[in-house]
Design an enzyme around this catalytic site. Structure first.
Site, mmCIF file in Angstrom:
data_model
loop_
_atom_site.group_PDB
_atom_site.id
_atom_site.type_symbol
_atom_site.label_atom_id
_atom_site.label_comp_id
_atom_site.label_asym_id
_atom_site.label_seq_id
_atom_site.Cartn_x
_atom_site.Cartn_y
_atom_site.Cartn_z
ATOM 1 N N TYR A 16 -8.799 -11.740 -9.815
ATOM 2 C CA TYR A 16 -8.289 -11.806 -8.444
ATOM 3 C C TYR A 16 -9.389 -11.849 -7.380
ATOM 4 O O TYR A 16 -9.096 -12.060 -6.210
ATOM 5 C CB TYR A 16 -7.385 -10.598 -8.154
ATOM 6 C CG TYR A 16 -6.141 -10.545 -9.012
ATOM 7 C CD1 TYR A 16 -5.089 -11.440 -8.800
ATOM 8 C CD2 TYR A 16 -6.015 -9.607 -10.022
ATOM 9 C CE1 TYR A 16 -3.946 -11.396 -9.585
ATOM 10 C CE2 TYR A 16 -4.873 -9.551 -10.818
ATOM 11 C CZ TYR A 16 -3.844 -10.449 -10.591
ATOM 12 O OH TYR A 16 -2.726 -10.414 -11.374
ATOM 13 N N HIS A 21 -5.460 -13.463 -1.488
ATOM 14 C CA HIS A 21 -4.868 -12.144 -1.271
ATOM 15 C C HIS A 21 -5.928 -11.048 -1.191
ATOM 16 O O HIS A 21 -5.629 -9.932 -0.782
ATOM 17 C CB HIS A 21 -3.899 -11.839 -2.415
ATOM 18 C CG HIS A 21 -2.575 -11.274 -1.979
ATOM 19 N ND1 HIS A 21 -2.132 -11.271 -0.666
ATOM 20 C CD2 HIS A 21 -1.578 -10.666 -2.704
ATOM 21 C CE1 HIS A 21 -0.933 -10.704 -0.619
ATOM 22 N NE2 HIS A 21 -0.582 -10.326 -1.827
ATOM 23 N N ASN A 70 1.123 -4.179 -4.169
ATOM 24 C CA ASN A 70 2.419 -3.618 -3.756
ATOM 25 C C ASN A 70 2.488 -2.101 -3.821
ATOM 26 O O ASN A 70 3.509 -1.511 -3.472
ATOM 27 C CB ASN A 70 3.567 -4.247 -4.568
ATOM 28 C CG ASN A 70 3.442 -3.981 -6.050
ATOM 29 O OD1 ASN A 70 2.434 -3.461 -6.514
ATOM 30 N ND2 ASN A 70 4.468 -4.343 -6.799
ATOM 31 N N ASP A 95 -4.991 -10.172 4.357
ATOM 32 C CA ASP A 95 -4.800 -11.621 4.481
ATOM 33 C C ASP A 95 -3.546 -11.887 5.309
ATOM 34 O O ASP A 95 -2.570 -11.156 5.219
ATOM 35 C CB ASP A 95 -4.675 -12.244 3.098
ATOM 36 C CG ASP A 95 -3.560 -11.616 2.261
ATOM 37 O OD1 ASP A 95 -3.567 -10.382 2.084
ATOM 38 O OD2 ASP A 95 -2.658 -12.341 1.801
ATOM 39 N N ASN A 116 3.384 -7.292 1.021
ATOM 40 C CA ASN A 116 3.715 -6.141 0.187
ATOM 41 C C ASN A 116 2.761 -4.966 0.356
ATOM 42 O O ASN A 116 3.166 -3.802 0.219
ATOM 43 C CB ASN A 116 3.779 -6.555 -1.288
ATOM 44 C CG ASN A 116 5.009 -7.383 -1.589
ATOM 45 O OD1 ASN A 116 6.042 -7.234 -0.939
ATOM 46 N ND2 ASN A 116 4.906 -8.263 -2.569
#
Length: 210
Positions: A16, A21, A70, A95, A116
């Protein structure tokens, strides 16, 4: 009021690291480098944490939740509760789909707009009254594509635009930490100058050239 906690939102794990994100992580790591702070995992706060001591002021905490997006509030609320940090003493960098890459906006409170990470922080803190630094990543144009879009890497051009706006906010970090949000906004929200228009006479002369 001074800022006592800076939070960058993202997802943990190398897969990631370079995705849209994780723009909040990119920002927090840039701030940590500027302040000479080293982030280290702290089990108590479910995240990468650094403490920056400030003469005459409460310590500043830097936090990268490692709970996945989240559940970001689990990390933020744990540290805020322990050190009695009020929501308006917290700044969260994240973001932002509604801003173009290279744009950045600072604001206090508001909704979570389906983000989230923000949604969980609001739920865990029991308040939406924290500061948000909204780092533009652009929108895919179709709502159904949003999940895939934020979890993909931006183009080289977009990544450079995001990095540029992060660099620009670093000039305002001292103002942010001092709670001088008006002056910080003036620095952060400034737009690059537009190219000067060609005078009408010069333009006509250019057009008349063979």
């Amino acid at each position: 009021m001074t800022i006592r906690m800076l939070v960058g939102l993202g997802n943990p794990g190398p897969e990631y690291d370079a995705t849209r994100h994780n723009a909040g992580f990119w920002w927090l790591e840039a701030v940590a480098a500027k302040l000479g702070a080293r982030l280290a995992f702290d089990r108590s706060y479910h995240g990468m944490v650094a403490r920056v001591n400030r003469p005459g002021l409460e310590p500043l905490w830097l936090v990268e939740p490692q709970t996945f997006m989240n559940l970001s509030g689990k990390s933020v609320a744990a540290l805020a509760r322990f050190f009695k940090i009020a929501p308006d003493e917290i700044l969260v960098a994240h973001d932002e789909l509604d801003l173009l890459p290279g744009q950045v906006k600072l604001k206090l409170g508001g909704g979570h707009a389906g983000h989230n990470g923000l949604k969980d922080i609001v739920a865990q803190l029991g308040s939406a009254d924290f500061w948000r630094l909204r780092l533009g990543i652009g929108h895919p144009g179709v709502k159904a594509e949003v999940i895939h879009y934020v979890l993909r890497k931006p183009s080289q051009e977009h990544r450079e635009a995001i990095e540029h706006c992060i660099s620009r906010t670093l000039d305002a970090v001292d103002l942010l930490l001092a709670g001088d949000m008006e002056r910080a906004m003036m620095k952060i929200h400034v737009k690059p100058p537009r190219p000067k228009p060609v005078p009408a006479i010069a333009a006509t002369q250019e057009a008349d050239k063979p």
